[in-house]
Motif scaffolding. Structure first.
Motif, PDB file in Angstrom:
ATOM      1  N   THR A 113      13.321  46.930  55.097  1.00 30.97           N
ATOM      2  CA  THR A 113      12.074  46.959  54.341  1.00 30.97           C
ATOM      3  C   THR A 113      12.323  47.168  52.850  1.00 30.97           C
ATOM      4  O   THR A 113      11.449  46.914  52.037  1.00 30.97           O
ATOM      5  CB  THR A 113      11.136  48.057  54.864  1.00 30.97           C
ATOM      6  OG1 THR A 113      11.810  49.313  54.793  1.00 30.97           O
ATOM      7  CG2 THR A 113      10.712  47.775  56.293  1.00 30.97           C
ATOM      8  N   ARG A 117      10.030  45.935  49.512  1.00 30.79           N
ATOM      9  CA  ARG A 117       9.563  46.909  48.517  1.00 30.79           C
ATOM     10  C   ARG A 117      10.061  46.554  47.121  1.00 30.79           C
ATOM     11  O   ARG A 117       9.324  46.668  46.144  1.00 30.79           O
ATOM     12  CB  ARG A 117      10.018  48.317  48.899  1.00 30.79           C
ATOM     13  CG  ARG A 117       9.210  48.943  50.020  1.00 30.79           C
ATOM     14  CD  ARG A 117       9.469  50.440  50.143  1.00 30.79           C
ATOM     15  NE  ARG A 117      10.873  50.802  50.213  1.00 30.79           N
ATOM     16  CZ  ARG A 117      11.574  50.930  51.325  1.00 30.79           C
ATOM     17  NH1 ARG A 117      11.005  50.723  52.484  1.00 30.79           N
ATOM     18  NH2 ARG A 117      12.849  51.283  51.286  1.00 30.79           N
ATOM     19  N   LYS A 121       7.730  45.702  43.981  1.00 29.48           N
ATOM     20  CA  LYS A 121       7.829  46.500  42.758  1.00 29.48           C
ATOM     21  C   LYS A 121       8.088  45.599  41.551  1.00 29.48           C
ATOM     22  O   LYS A 121       7.453  45.745  40.507  1.00 29.48           O
ATOM     23  CB  LYS A 121       8.940  47.540  42.901  1.00 29.48           C
ATOM     24  CG  LYS A 121       9.058  48.464  41.720  1.00 29.48           C
ATOM     25  CD  LYS A 121      10.139  49.502  41.930  1.00 29.48           C
ATOM     26  CE  LYS A 121      10.251  50.386  40.708  1.00 29.48           C
ATOM     27  NZ  LYS A 121      11.328  51.354  40.831  1.00 29.48           N
TER      28      LYS A 121
END
Length: 189
Positions: A113, A117, A121
């Motif tokens: 994951t 992320r 971001k």
């Protein structure tokens, strides 16, 4: 001599990456062992450890390469011009299409994951912050808007890759761009 060593290192890293991709198509990263990865890539364990700590480290470095390339692409566009935002989205999708196998694995349940992320971001830092300011959407709920848009866009890309990229990058870029700017109301006939 140095050039020959560099090519050898590049080849070793390439076969390890390819091997990890093949294994991640079958099982999660938590089940991948260095031994089976080295056997598949036909590389000694000591050679593997001279480049990576473990399969997670290799996966992380693969994801980082993608993020670095995406950052360069995103930074080459002016987000004040709507047509450039659409072009940027198409360029990102073209890049993802050229790296479809690795992107598909990185976004799958077998990957990590952390990659998703990092992409979220990055996109939020470069695009969404500007978008929130332009549309005056700062406030109590502004943290949820990028999450909704980026999560949805990543899932669309993931499904697009999984379905064999049947639609063109231009069609997908237009879909994502249109939804991001106009929501569901922009899709009425």
């Amino acid at each position: 001599m140095s050039n020959k060593i560099d090519r050898r290192k590049q080849y070793t890293k390439m076969v390890l990456k390819d091997g990890l991709i093949q294994l991640l198509k079958e099982k999660p990263i938590s089940s991948v062992t260095v031994k089976e990865l080295c056997e598949l890539a036909d590389v000694n364990r000591s050679t593997f450890y001279s480049h990576y700590k473990d399969p997670y480290d290799l996966l992380d470095k693969m994801g980082e390469e993608i993020v670095v390339d995406m950052t360069a692409t995103l930074n080459s566009y002016n987000f004040k011009k709507e047509e450039e935002v659409l072009q940027m989205t198409e360029k990102i999708l073209e890049y993802v299409a050229t790296k479809s196998e690795i992107c598909q694995v990185l976004l799958s349940e077998h990957g990590e994951t952390a990659f998703k992320r990092r992409v979220m971001k990055l996109t939020q830092q470069i695009i969404m912050e500007k978008w929130l300011d332009d549309y005056h959407l700062r406030g109590k709920l502004s943290d949820y808007i990028p999450l909704l848009i980026l999560s949805g866009s990543i899932e669309v890309i993931k499904n697009w890759l999984g379905n064999g990229r049947q639609e063109s990058t231009a069609e997908m870029a237009s879909l994502i761009h249109h939804f991001t700017n106009y929501g569901l109301t922009g899709f009425r006939s």
